[in-house]
Design a protein around this motif. Structure first.
Motif, mmCIF file in Angstrom:
data_model
loop_
_atom_site.group_PDB
_atom_site.id
_atom_site.type_symbol
_atom_site.label_atom_id
_atom_site.label_comp_id
_atom_site.label_asym_id
_atom_site.label_seq_id
_atom_site.Cartn_x
_atom_site.Cartn_y
_atom_site.Cartn_z
ATOM 1 N N LYS A 44 -3.647 -48.529 26.403
ATOM 2 C CA LYS A 44 -4.064 -47.337 27.130
ATOM 3 C C LYS A 44 -3.299 -46.113 26.640
ATOM 4 O O LYS A 44 -2.264 -46.219 25.977
ATOM 5 C CB LYS A 44 -3.852 -47.521 28.632
ATOM 6 N N ASP A 45 -3.809 -44.940 27.029
ATOM 7 C CA ASP A 45 -3.161 -43.687 26.677
ATOM 8 C C ASP A 45 -1.798 -43.584 27.350
ATOM 9 O O ASP A 45 -1.592 -44.091 28.456
ATOM 10 C CB ASP A 45 -4.065 -42.522 27.114
ATOM 11 N N GLU A 84 -1.787 -42.093 30.784
ATOM 12 C CA GLU A 84 -2.352 -43.015 31.775
ATOM 13 C C GLU A 84 -1.335 -44.084 32.167
ATOM 14 O O GLU A 84 -1.220 -44.443 33.343
ATOM 15 C CB GLU A 84 -3.606 -43.665 31.200
#
Length: 420
Positions: free
Chosen positions: A221-222, A225
């Motif tokens: 994930k980023d 995030e």
């Protein structure tokens, strides 16, 4: 003896009856002692308990001493009572003495003292143990000879006195002892002790968070995030993985990583440096064993894996301790958000709830020998995936399927138990 007055003879007879009652009652009292309480008192330095423990360590020697004294006293009683009867009434007195003596021995030297010894074992046994410890010293050669002959007879019958060992309490016997403790142990503590004994009956699958409900960090994930998930997480420790949970890298403690976020130093590399190696638990591990494993490994969280190494769920030390002490909150809503009471007396229940937790929250009696969750119980019973609004009766509880999701029971309504 003709010169001895009847008053003296009756006094001696009464004294002999008291001695016989002492031997009979003390024998029952010593054999009725609670061995565990006696051991505890002996460890605290109680002299009577110490002597009783030593005597009961050699029961053949103790019984030999008691029966030697008791039989000797009873023979003297018989002889003396017969003589008194003869002096009073001649030959008829001998017959009268025999009949009366049988009744008196039965009541005053057997039944009454033995009953007293059974009812008040400690009150009689510990003083008697001191007396027997003194008597055993001068009478030891005679007692040893009697035991030698009796043990020889037992060996001929295939019994060895030195093979008898005191058996420890089984878990079921210990459970009964705790339940019968009454006011000696507070009710809450009784429940905790029973729960500890019940740990051996449950395994990690009974309390684990199922794989599909595990919340973790996916490093694909980023970064922003991931930081948001960490800041808003309701859990202190989270599994960290790449792609899916089978690629787990370890566990992260929020206390360590939040400082990086607030100092604007958060990165994937920094996060990896803070990871603690994953800890895996084989499925089928009993809870009592896992509690010891957590302590030995100094862990508070672990992943349950099956025989193929696939991750099945997650177990925490908190979940395990709740099996002993109960939930850490008294608020019913906070205690079990998966169980929502309704106005009509029924409950809306999440299908993924463990049956052990459901039984604990509702006081229900769903069987625990098969499926671990309510969804699994319903599917096993129906042998099919039901439609919504289907109703079933399981273990005398009416259950209505409210919602089906992902080929399983998402929520169900459980009504009050129906009487047979």
């Amino acid at each position: 003896m003709e010169n001895i007055s009847l008053t003296v003879l009756f006094s001696v007879l009464i004294a002999l009856f008291l001695c016989s009652a002492f031997f009979s009652g003390s024998e029952t009292a010593l054999m009725s002692l609670n061995r565990y309480r006696m051991r505890h008192l002996a460890q605290t330095g109680h002299r009577g308990a110490l002597k009783a423990q030593r005597l009961l360590a050699k029961p053949d020697r103790l019984i030999g001493l008691i029966l030697l004294g008791n039989n000797l006293i009873n023979i003297l009683i018989t002889q003396l009572a017969t003589y008194i009867g003869y002096r009073l009434y001649g030959d008829i007195g001998i017959a009268l003495a025999t009949g009366l003596l049988t009744l008196c021995l039965l009541i005053f030297a057997e039944v009454a003292p033995k009953t007293f010894g059974a009812l008040y074992a400690e009150r009689l046994a510990y003083p008697a143990a001191r007396v027997y410890a003194l008597l055993l010293k001068p009478l030891y050669p005679l007692v040893w000879s009697i035991n030698l002959l009796s043990n020889t007879v037992l060996r001929l019958l295939g019994v060895r006195a030195n093979e008898a060992q005191q058996q420890a309490l089984s878990s079921e016997e210990l459970r009964s002892a705790v339940n019968e403790a009454g006011s000696l142990i507070p009710r809450k503590h009784q429940r905790m002790l029973i729960n500890i004994l019940d740990l051996e009956k449950a395994t990690v699958e009974d309390i684990m968070v199922p794989r599909n409900e595990i919340i973790g960090l996916n490093l694909e994930k980023d970064l922003d995030e991931l930081a948001s998930e960490l800041v808003n997480s309701q859990y202190t420790r989270l599994p960290v993985y790449v792609g899916n949970l089978d690629q787990v890298l370890g566990f992260i403690h929020l206390r360590k990583v939040l400082a990086l976020i607030y100092e604007d130093r958060f990165s994937i590399d920094e996060l990896r440096l803070l990871l603690k190696d994953p800890y895996f638990i084989p499925e089928g591990t009993p809870l009592n064993r896992q509690l010891i494993n957590f302590q030995r490994e100094r862990r508070r969280i672990g992943l349950v894996v099956d025989e193929y190494g696939d991750i099945q769920g997650l177990v925490t030390l908190e979940d395990l301790l709740e099996e002993i002490v109960g939930e850490f909150t008294s608020d019913p809503a906070a205690r079990s958000p998966e169980v929502i009471p309704q106005a009509d007396g029924s409950y809306i229940v999440d299908g993924g709830i463990h049956l052990r937790e459901l039984n604990r929250v509702l006081g229900s009696h769903f069987r625990l020998s098969g499926p671990k969750t309510l969804n699994g119980l319903i599917l096993e019973y129906l042998e099919d995936i039901p439609d919504a609004n289907t109703s079933v009766l399981i273990d005398h509880y009416p259950i209505e399927i409210v919602q089906i999701k992902h080929n399983g029971v998402k929520t169900a309504r459980i009504g009050p138990r129906l009487h047979r």
